[in-house]
Design a protein around this motif. Structure first.
Motif, PDB file in Angstrom:
ATOM      1  N   ASP A  62       0.078  42.581  50.230  1.00  0.00           N
ATOM      2  CA  ASP A  62      -1.136  43.058  50.345  1.00  0.00           C
ATOM      3  C   ASP A  62      -1.395  44.380  49.383  1.00  0.00           C
ATOM      4  O   ASP A  62      -0.352  44.933  49.237  1.00  0.00           O
ATOM      5  N   PHE A  63      -2.696  44.863  49.133  1.00  0.00           N
ATOM      6  CA  PHE A  63      -3.082  45.925  48.235  1.00  0.00           C
ATOM      7  C   PHE A  63      -2.361  47.260  48.903  1.00  0.00           C
ATOM      8  O   PHE A  63      -2.245  48.205  48.222  1.00  0.00           O
ATOM      9  N   ASP A  64      -2.443  47.128  50.410  1.00  0.00           N
ATOM     10  CA  ASP A  64      -1.970  48.466  51.157  1.00  0.00           C
ATOM     11  C   ASP A  64      -0.400  48.455  51.372  1.00  0.00           C
ATOM     12  O   ASP A  64       0.209  49.439  52.259  1.00  0.00           O
ATOM     13  N   ALA A  65       0.508  47.491  50.969  1.00  0.00           N
ATOM     14  CA  ALA A  65       1.960  47.223  51.122  1.00  0.00           C
ATOM     15  C   ALA A  65       2.635  48.430  50.779  1.00  0.00           C
ATOM     16  O   ALA A  65       2.374  49.150  49.800  1.00  0.00           O
ATOM     17  N   ASP A  66       3.758  48.806  51.577  1.00  0.00           N
ATOM     18  CA  ASP A  66       4.686  49.581  51.114  1.00  0.00           C
ATOM     19  C   ASP A  66       5.452  48.724  49.842  1.00  0.00           C
ATOM     20  O   ASP A  66       6.362  47.712  50.250  1.00  0.00           O
ATOM     21  N   ASP A  99      -3.802  44.687  42.709  1.00  0.00           N
ATOM     22  CA  ASP A  99      -3.712  46.229  42.436  1.00  0.00           C
ATOM     23  C   ASP A  99      -2.381  46.767  42.616  1.00  0.00           C
ATOM     24  O   ASP A  99      -2.061  48.019  42.083  1.00  0.00           O
ATOM     25  N   VAL A 100      -1.551  45.924  43.002  1.00  0.00           N
ATOM     26  CA  VAL A 100      -0.101  46.643  43.236  1.00  0.00           C
ATOM     27  C   VAL A 100       0.980  45.861  42.674  1.00  0.00           C
ATOM     28  O   VAL A 100       2.130  45.699  42.467  1.00  0.00           O
ATOM     29  N   ALA A 101       0.652  44.628  41.570  1.00  0.00           N
ATOM     30  CA  ALA A 101       1.088  43.721  41.031  1.00  0.00           C
ATOM     31  C   ALA A 101       2.288  44.450  39.999  1.00  0.00           C
ATOM     32  O   ALA A 101       3.575  44.025  40.236  1.00  0.00           O
ATOM     33  N   GLU A 102       1.570  45.230  39.253  1.00  0.00           N
ATOM     34  CA  GLU A 102       2.580  45.776  38.165  1.00  0.00           C
ATOM     35  C   GLU A 102       3.599  46.358  38.713  1.00  0.00           C
ATOM     36  O   GLU A 102       4.785  46.206  38.498  1.00  0.00           O
ATOM     37  N   ASP A 125      -7.083  38.434  45.904  1.00  0.00           N
ATOM     38  CA  ASP A 125      -7.341  39.102  46.981  1.00  0.00           C
ATOM     39  C   ASP A 125      -6.293  38.383  47.857  1.00  0.00           C
ATOM     40  O   ASP A 125      -5.751  37.284  47.470  1.00  0.00           O
ATOM     41  N   THR A 126      -6.303  38.609  49.132  1.00  0.00           N
ATOM     42  CA  THR A 126      -5.439  37.852  50.136  1.00  0.00           C
ATOM     43  C   THR A 126      -5.905  36.421  50.357  1.00  0.00           C
ATOM     44  O   THR A 126      -5.114  35.631  50.823  1.00  0.00           O
ATOM     45  N   ASP A 127      -7.160  36.434  50.161  1.00  0.00           N
ATOM     46  CA  ASP A 127      -7.872  35.170  50.482  1.00  0.00           C
ATOM     47  C   ASP A 127      -7.199  33.965  49.676  1.00  0.00           C
ATOM     48  O   ASP A 127      -6.912  33.164  50.112  1.00  0.00           O
ATOM     49  N   VAL A 139       4.667  38.781  55.388  1.00  0.00           N
ATOM     50  CA  VAL A 139       3.448  39.354  55.101  1.00  0.00           C
ATOM     51  C   VAL A 139       3.897  40.829  54.796  1.00  0.00           C
ATOM     52  O   VAL A 139       4.374  41.285  55.763  1.00  0.00           O
ATOM     53  N   PHE A 140       3.444  41.493  53.696  1.00  0.00           N
ATOM     54  CA  PHE A 140       3.836  43.115  53.760  1.00  0.00           C
ATOM     55  C   PHE A 140       2.398  43.608  53.768  1.00  0.00           C
ATOM     56  O   PHE A 140       1.390  43.467  52.726  1.00  0.00           O
TER      57      PHE A 140
END
Length: 502
Positions: A257-261, A292-295, A388-390, A407-408
């Protein structure tokens, strides 16, 4: 020692009714084992059935004492077991030891909790049957057949064996032809603790031996392996209505997810995909990462995976591909993904060097690629970014498998986990559920059905028996031809009064 070319063959036959298990790292013969015939399988089941009454009569306390003693013996000889696991699978010694540690923990839990879960207990009889005492208990089914895999030759079958034994059953175990020595060792060590009767017998051989076990008259059959073989096992067991527990393959997804560690997620992804050379049914094979965090995530995975080294030496991170035929599947999946436009960030087709496969990280992989749709069972991972997560959930659930998932997310882990079509999910970790004895293990869809481990795992190898006992004469007895004309009318009045109101 007799040798064959590494990776050329998993087993060799000797022409005298025996076959050799080979070290996949070197091709050296580890040991020879008999090819048990259908008659020998039937004899093993008959012996187990004769031992069954004695094992049941020991009761929970008696069985626990024996299983606890077995556990202590396994701890004492852990290095010996790990050495044999390494020899037959090729996995690093540390991974083999970790496998045995988890085996021991599960054996302890099953023996400790069997009585609490399975013993007779009272349940409410209800208003209408208040003159009855109602109880339920879970009795042993009798003889359990277990067909085990080669990738975790101790941990996976012991998820059935330990729980079946604790529930009061005897077991006949057919290990994979690639790892017969591990199964024989488990049986031999328990025989040291329980010399009176063969409560755990082993039959070795190939598919014909497994088919014979399915048709041998066991009271339940637990199978772990491929979906295709699982279907054949079910068909054979259906001939005699033998109930089955089937744990098949997986194509597990990890969602970031976008807020994952991100650092934690990347480390988990690489371990989940690459450990045991990717030969893990609950291993991570697909990643869907928020754009958002893929790179950042992809860069971290790339850096970590590039450092992972396969080999047969003590310092290697990964062992070989244990089953030689799997090498071609891994190669075809990588090639298919690249042909369809995927980017190879680490490794590629050239990484497949039998009997070893170097880590492969693929990005932007089309969803119709074999690397997405089919179980690869090698040290490979696909990474696809999502809006998005959907979208991540939709893609993760699109396949025919439903074993595990990961899931992170810092804020929405529980919410996302519940939406995954999977029997087990780890949040902000990877494959943790397998090492927790109290959690049931199993999947849905093409990943099979039934559960090992935990309370569900104990009950899987027991038959529930419900008992209703009359305590006193009821005021109203509708279950008699001598009932009065107003009996049912009075019961209806009671039901309307008791259950008809808000």
């Amino acid at each position: 020692m007799t040798q064959t070319a590494p990776g050329s063959s998993a087993v060799t036959t000797t022409g005298d009714g025996r076959f050799a298990s080979l070290d996949p790292r070197t091709g050296e013969v580890v040991a020879h084992h008999p090819v048990h015939t259908p008659q020998q399988v039937a004899d093993a089941v008959a012996q187990a059935r004769r031992a069954s009454n004695w094992w049941q009569e020991l009761g929970f306390d008696g069985r626990k004492a024996r299983l606890d003693a077995w556990r202590r013996l396994l701890v004492k000889r852990l290095d010996e077991a790990a050495g044999l696991i390494s020899a037959e699978t090729g996995k690093p010694a540390a991974d083999a030891k970790l496998e045995m540690v988890i085996v021991i923990d599960h054996l302890h839990w099953a023996a400790k909790n069997a009585e609490r879960v399975l013993r007779k207990r009272r349940v409410p009889a209800g208003l209408l049957m208040s003159n009855q005492s109602a109880t339920i208990e879970y009795l042993p089914v009798g003889v359990v057949g277990v067909i085990g895999p080669w990738n975790y030759p101790a941990f996976t079958p012991m998820g059935s064996i330990a729980y079946a034994l604790a529930a009061g059953n005897t077991v006949v175990f057919k290990p994979s032809e690639l790892t017969p020595g591990v199964g024989t060792w488990l049986s031999d060590t328990l025989a040291e603790i329980v010399p009176e009767h063969p409560v755990l017998s082993v039959v070795t051989g190939f598919g014909e031996t497994g088919a014979a076990l399915c048709r041998s008259g066991v009271d339940k059959l637990a199978f772990t392996g491929s979906t295709a073989t699982g279907k054949r096992v079910m068909a054979a067991c259906a001939e005699s209505l033998t109930p089955v527990l089937v744990e098949c393959g997986g194509k597990d997804a990890l969602i970031v997810d976008f807020d994952a560690d991100v650092a934690l997620a990347a480390d988990a992804a690489v371990w989940g995909a690459m450990s045991n050379a990717g030969q893990t049914c609950i291993g991570v094979e697909r990643v869907y990462v928020h754009e958002d965090v893929a790179e950042e995530f992809t860069a971290a995975v790339r850096k970590l995976a590039a450092k992972v080294r396969p080999g047969g030496d003590p310092g290697a991170d990964l062992g070989p591909i244990t089953m030689p035929s799997q090498v071609d599947i891994i190669r075809s999946h990588v090639q298919d993904a690249i042909d369809k436009g995927a980017k190879a960030l680490v490794g590629g087709v050239e990484s497949v060097r039998p009997p070893f496969v170097e880590p492969v990280v693929l990005a932007d992989v089309p969803e119709d690629s074999l690397a997405i749709t089919d179980e690869t069972f090698g040290p490979t991972i696909t990474i696809n970014r999502v809006r998005d997560t959907d979208e991540a959930i939709r893609l993760a659930n699109a396949g025919r498998y439903g074993l595990g998932g990961t899931v992170f997310s810092k804020a929405r882990g529980e919410q996302l986990a519940r939406r995954l079509k999977a029997g087990m999910v780890s949040i902000n970790g990877v494959v943790a559920f397998a090492a927790i004895p109290s959690l049931p293990f199993g999947g849905i869809g093409d990943s099979g059905f039934g559960r090992i481990h935990g309370e569900d795992g104990l009950r899987e190898f027991a038959r529930p028996q419900a008992v209703a006992r009359r305590k006193f004469k009821p005021l109203l007895n509708p279950m008699s031809f001598t009932r009065g004309a107003g009996t049912v009318r009075q019961l209806l009045a009671i039901v309307k009064l008791r259950y008809g109101r808000k």
